[in-house]
Design an enzyme around this catalytic site. Structure first.
Site, PDB file in Angstrom:
ATOM      1  N   ARG A  20       1.028  -1.360   0.226  1.00  0.00           N
ATOM      2  CA  ARG A  20       0.120   0.064  -0.427  1.00  0.00           C
ATOM      3  C   ARG A  20       0.627   1.768  -0.325  1.00  0.00           C
ATOM      4  O   ARG A  20       0.795   2.036  -0.660  1.00  0.00           O
ATOM      5  CB  ARG A  20      -1.123  -0.282   0.957  1.00  0.00           C
ATOM      6  CG  ARG A  20      -2.225  -0.977   1.251  1.00  0.00           C
ATOM      7  CD  ARG A  20      -2.900  -1.164   2.297  1.00  0.00           C
ATOM      8  NE  ARG A  20      -1.646  -1.713   3.614  1.00  0.00           N
ATOM      9  CZ  ARG A  20      -2.360  -0.671   5.062  1.00  0.00           C
ATOM     10  NH1 ARG A  20      -3.133  -0.016   5.096  1.00  0.00           N
ATOM     11  NH2 ARG A  20      -1.476  -1.534   5.387  1.00  0.00           N
ATOM     12  N   ASN A  38      -5.829  -2.599   2.872  1.00  0.00           N
ATOM     13  CA  ASN A  38      -5.981  -3.998   2.914  1.00  0.00           C
ATOM     14  C   ASN A  38      -7.275  -5.382   2.282  1.00  0.00           C
ATOM     15  O   ASN A  38      -8.091  -4.126   3.317  1.00  0.00           O
ATOM     16  CB  ASN A  38      -5.223  -4.134   4.177  1.00  0.00           C
ATOM     17  CG  ASN A  38      -3.912  -4.750   4.065  1.00  0.00           C
ATOM     18  OD1 ASN A  38      -3.089  -4.405   2.629  1.00  0.00           O
ATOM     19  ND2 ASN A  38      -3.295  -4.690   4.432  1.00  0.00           N
TER      20      ASN A  38
END
Length: 92
Positions: A20, A38
């Protein structure tokens, strides 16, 4: 030119490998707005808005990801319904 919005689902070893954070850096480099988060199943969802060529470049980058990632598949789709896109690129 109008910006495009795409949703990517990145499957593989993509959590716990700075996926990320690395996606946020790449998106900012490409002047893309959006979100990376996530998901409970171990995948990462990326919502991206920007110039079509920049979003395509991000899609290609997502297929590899950062060095420790092991991407198995990237699924692309139009976003579900109306999505609120942040002014920058955020990780959730």
């Amino acid at each position: 030119m109008d910006p495009v919005v795409r949703r990517f689902l990145v499957i593989g070893k993509v959590q716990g490998v700075y996926f990320r954070h690395s996606t946020r850096l790449e998106a900012r480099r490409l002047a893309i707005r959006g979100i990376a988060r996530n998901l409970p199943d171990g995948s990462v969802e990326v919502l991206a808005q920007g110039d079509a060529a920049a979003v395509e470049e991000l899609r290609l980058w997502l297929q590899q990801g950062p060095p420790d990632a092991q991407v198995v598949e990237v699924r692309e789709s139009a976003p579900d319904g109306v999505q609120l896109i942040p002014k920058g690129f955020e990780t959730l």
